[in-house]
Design an enzyme around this catalytic site. Structure first.
Site, short mmCIF file in Angstrom:
data_model
loop_
_atom_site.label_atom_id
_atom_site.label_comp_id
_atom_site.label_asym_id
_atom_site.label_seq_id
_atom_site.Cartn_x
_atom_site.Cartn_y
_atom_site.Cartn_z
N LEU A 56 0.87 -1.17 0.00
CA LEU A 56 0.00 0.00 0.00
C LEU A 56 0.90 1.22 0.00
O LEU A 56 1.98 1.21 0.59
CB LEU A 56 -0.90 0.03 1.25
CG LEU A 56 -2.00 -1.03 1.36
CD1 LEU A 56 -2.73 -0.86 2.68
CD2 LEU A 56 -2.97 -0.97 0.20
N ASP A 57 0.46 2.30 -0.66
CA ASP A 57 1.21 3.54 -0.64
C ASP A 57 1.37 4.04 0.80
O ASP A 57 0.58 3.71 1.68
CB ASP A 57 0.49 4.62 -1.46
CG ASP A 57 0.49 4.32 -2.94
OD1 ASP A 57 1.39 3.60 -3.40
OD2 ASP A 57 -0.43 4.80 -3.63
N LYS A 58 2.38 4.86 1.02
CA LYS A 58 2.68 5.36 2.35
C LYS A 58 1.45 5.96 3.03
O LYS A 58 1.16 5.66 4.20
CB LYS A 58 3.80 6.40 2.27
CG LYS A 58 4.16 7.03 3.62
CD LYS A 58 5.25 8.08 3.45
CE LYS A 58 5.55 8.77 4.78
NZ LYS A 58 6.59 9.81 4.64
N ARG A 78 -5.87 6.08 -7.52
CA ARG A 78 -5.54 7.51 -7.53
C ARG A 78 -5.52 8.04 -8.96
O ARG A 78 -6.03 9.14 -9.23
CB ARG A 78 -4.19 7.73 -6.86
CG ARG A 78 -4.15 7.27 -5.41
CD ARG A 78 -2.73 7.18 -4.87
NE ARG A 78 -2.10 8.49 -4.79
CZ ARG A 78 -0.80 8.66 -4.52
NH1 ARG A 78 -0.01 7.61 -4.34
NH2 ARG A 78 -0.30 9.88 -4.46
#
Length: 315
Positions: free
Chosen positions: A138-140, A238
């Protein structure tokens, strides 16, 4: 042995330290690190060592000698982490927003892997110690559910499910505006953005990607949306939301600072002070090594509900 990088600049003239920071963003190299490389004589501009403030122009060639040093073995980090499901082969955790998944440039001791090492559970080293247990990422700033493999058998089995699109995933997102319909399907191939190496974009030459978005609640200026990705491309949700002009609230990379257009100062400040973009991995449906179909659900975190309440109060 050092890694040699060659870059030919394109675009408008700018300071070399700023230009290199942008070019090396994908490697996690900061501007201060670029300035140190220049000071150490590891940056050669058109055959000479430049100053950090020197300007580079379109067509200028730069050669960088990047020192290769072994990454330190990740150390355990004591941090409260919710385990949402567990069996003998795997477990599911809720990653908080702001935490990098595994060690990388600039993050060696504050990642999810560091926290996993502190739990006292066996972890697969299928991809090495620096990615112990990590099956997917998962992205930060994205929070939510992640499957962690305890054994190499589980790691291989789960990786196969992700590759074959047999893992069902759902996300909750706060987006700017309202969707044109209650449900919107975005089928846009995704590839690297040619203008910004940190970003991805919908491109005709990209990899096939599809996401279904369902509007759950409308508030003033923003909406709560359910996202169901049918593929697993980098930054897919996104990118697809930005493509249909409803970027995720707080997503500076794909949405800019859209809160600037909100007339209510209280709302602008709430988004600015949140310190994250609002995407949460809320549901996973997968098959265990033993063949059992498991569903794990995570409620949206407190910072989501707090921001939603601020926007509801201004309706």
């Amino acid at each position: 042995m050092d890694e040699i990088l060659e870059i030919v600049f394109e675009g408008a003239a700018k300071r070399i330290d700023a230009a290199l920071t942008k070019e090396l963003a994908g490697k996690g190299i900061t501007r201060s690190r670029v300035q140190k490389l220049i000071a150490e004589g590891r940056v050669i501009l058109e055959g000479r060592v430049p100053k950090a403030s020197e300007e580079v122009r379109k067509g200028d060639k730069v050669v960088i000698s990047m020192p290769n040093r072994p990454d330190p073995e990740p150390l355990p980090l004591d941090f409260p982490l919710k385990v949402a499901y567990e069996d003998e082969q795997l477990f599911v955790v809720e990653k908080p927003s702001g935490m990098v998944t595994h060690p990388a440039h600039g993050h060696f001791d504050d990642t999810l892997v560091n926290v996993l090492l502190s739990l006292g559970k066996p972890l697969s080293e299928f991809q090495g110690k620096e990615r112990a247990g990590i099956v997917h990422r998962l992205d930060k700033e994205t929070s939510g559910l992640m499957i962690i493999a305890k054994t190499e058998e589980a790691h291989s089995y789960l990786s196969g499910q992700f590759a074959d699109r047999k893992v069902s995933k759902e996300y909750r997102a706060l987006v700017w505006g309202t969707l044109p319909r209650d449900e919107v399907t975005v089928a846009g191939s995704i590839g690297r953005d040619p203008k910004n190496r940190q970003k991805f974009a919908v491109r005709t030459d990209g990899k096939t990607a599809e996401t279904v978005f369902t509007e759950l609640e409308r508030m003033k200026h923003i909406s709560l949306v359910l996202a169901r990705p049918k593929t697993g491309r980098t930054h897919q949700i996104r990118v697809h939301l930005a493509h249909i002009h409803h970027p995720i609230v707080g997503d500076k990379l794909y949405g800019g600072r859209q809160e600037k257009g909100v007339p209510e100062a209280r709302l602008r400040d709430a988004v600015k002070n949140a310190g994250r973009f609002f995407l949460h991995a809320s549901r996973l449906l997968f098959t265990t090594v033993g063949g059992e179909r498991i569903e794990v659900v995570s409620e949206i975190p407190r910072d989501f509900t707090d921001l939603m309440e601020v926007f509801r109060e201004n309706e």
